[in-house]
Scaffold this active site. Structure first.
Site, PDB file in Angstrom:
ATOM      1  N   GLU A 266       0.687  -9.955  -1.188  1.00  0.00           N
ATOM      2  CA  GLU A 266      -0.668 -10.352  -1.456  1.00  0.00           C
ATOM      3  C   GLU A 266      -1.210 -10.616  -2.903  1.00  0.00           C
ATOM      4  O   GLU A 266      -1.840 -11.312  -3.129  1.00  0.00           O
ATOM      5  CB  GLU A 266      -1.582  -9.320  -0.634  1.00  0.00           C
ATOM      6  CG  GLU A 266      -1.251  -9.748   0.919  1.00  0.00           C
ATOM      7  CD  GLU A 266      -2.209  -8.722   1.642  1.00  0.00           C
ATOM      8  OE1 GLU A 266      -2.796  -9.158   2.693  1.00  0.00           O
ATOM      9  OE2 GLU A 266      -2.098  -7.507   1.400  1.00  0.00           O
TER      10      GLU A 266
ATOM     11  N   ALA B 278       0.751  -1.378   0.049  1.00  0.00           N
ATOM     12  CA  ALA B 278       0.153  -0.093   0.045  1.00  0.00           C
ATOM     13  C   ALA B 278       0.832   1.287   0.063  1.00  0.00           C
ATOM     14  O   ALA B 278       2.048   1.171   0.440  1.00  0.00           O
ATOM     15  CB  ALA B 278      -0.865   0.118   1.225  1.00  0.00           C
TER      16      ALA B 278
ATOM     17  N   GLU C 287       2.695  -5.935   8.014  1.00  0.00           N
ATOM     18  CA  GLU C 287       1.483  -4.748   8.204  1.00  0.00           C
ATOM     19  C   GLU C 287       1.634  -4.840   9.766  1.00  0.00           C
ATOM     20  O   GLU C 287       1.099  -3.579  10.198  1.00  0.00           O
ATOM     21  CB  GLU C 287       0.131  -5.456   7.905  1.00  0.00           C
ATOM     22  CG  GLU C 287       0.113  -5.218   6.310  1.00  0.00           C
ATOM     23  CD  GLU C 287       0.593  -6.407   5.459  1.00  0.00           C
ATOM     24  OE1 GLU C 287       0.212  -6.279   4.086  1.00  0.00           O
ATOM     25  OE2 GLU C 287       1.271  -7.231   5.985  1.00  0.00           O
TER      26      GLU C 287
ATOM     27  N   GLY D  15       0.863  -5.586   0.745  1.00  0.00           N
ATOM     28  CA  GLY D  15      -0.071  -5.836  -0.331  1.00  0.00           C
ATOM     29  C   GLY D  15       0.742  -6.295  -1.746  1.00  0.00           C
ATOM     30  O   GLY D  15       0.083  -7.105  -2.490  1.00  0.00           O
TER      31      GLY D  15
END
Length: 270
Positions: free
Chosen positions: A126, A78, A146, A123
């Site tokens: 991910e 992110a 995170e 992310g």
């Protein structure tokens, strides 16, 4: 080679070099925000979701390969600089946009391959986990950090990582927020293949996959995804439904005919 741009930061390429002679049936989904090491901003998330919608609706795409235009990172997750400027209300409003990007990759109906070069963190990892196969090279560094910034993996990481490596291993990785380099990542099953050049190897793999029936590929993926977490009896029912969806298809008729005639199949894709 054809190229379609979705916004400023996402590109879809077709018919490039290294696609295994797949006649344009491999799509390369390129994360193209190199100045920010592909940090996923709201704009980039919208573009990624739109690109995935377009790919999902295109029956000619047999395999999608997720790559990066940055020479240091696949994706660093992110965009925390953008997030730092958000009010709580703005963060809530942005959440569906972010989720749509990750689920867009996860729900692509054709086989997907991630080519991880450099950092794939948060992310970014991910997005790789959302793919069916992860190909990495020696530069790869992966992880879900995170909790070190006060949140949790929110792009599917808490669900996808345990399914890949087991609950205890996933817990250790998520709770420590540690980064894992390529060789250990391969040993732990965080990536599937370790190659000299991740992108080239991923495109070659995609080309080999794309030589097979597009109807069969999508049905096999659907059966494996829907069967995850079910008991064996229920899983076999999922498999039977997927088999019935292809058993009377044009691809099945062509595949059997080509086998008996000792020739390469010409898949109708239906």
């Amino acid at each position: 080679m054809s190229e379609q741009r979705f916004g400023e930061f996402v590109v879809v390429r077709r018919g490039g070099d290294g696609d295994g002679g797949s006649d344009g049936h491999v799509a390369e989904l390129v994360l193209d925000r190199p100045k920010a090491m592909n940090a996923v901003s709201s704009e980039m998330a919208r573009s990624l979701g739109a690109a995935c919608d377009a790919l999902a609706a295109d029956p000619s795409v047999r395999v999608t390969v997720l790559t990066s235009s940055n020479d240091r990172a696949f994706c660093v997750g992110a965009d925390l600089k953008e997030r730092n400027s958000f009010t709580d209300a703005e963060l809530v409003r942005q959440r569906p946009t972010a989720r749509a990007a990750y689920t867009g990759v996860l729900e692509l109906p054709m086989p997907t391959v991630a080519a991880v070069h450099g950092y794939a963190l948060g992310g970014g990892f991910e997005l790789a986990l959302a793919c069916d196969v992860i190909v990495a090279d020696a530069t790869a560094v992966v992880g879900l950090p995170e909790v070190s910034v006060g949140v949790i993996p929110g792009g599917g990481g808490t669900q996808l990582l345990p399914r890949r490596v087991g609950a205890a291993r996933a817990a250790e990785l998520v709770f420590t927020a540690r980064r894992v380099e390529a060789s250990e990542a391969r040993e732990l099953g965080l990536v599937d293949l370790l190659e000299e050049d991740a992108r080239t190897a991923a495109l070659d793999l995609a080309g080999r996959i794309a030589a097979n029936s597009p109807v069969g590929l999508r049905a096999a993926k659907r059966a494996m995804r829907l069967g995850q977490g079910l008991d064996l009896r229920a899983g076999l029912e999922v498999e039977d439904a997927a088999w019935r969806s292809v058993a009377f298809s044009g691809d099945r008729a062509e595949g059997v005919a080509a086998f008996n005639e000792k020739r390469k199949p010409n898949w109708p894709g239906e």
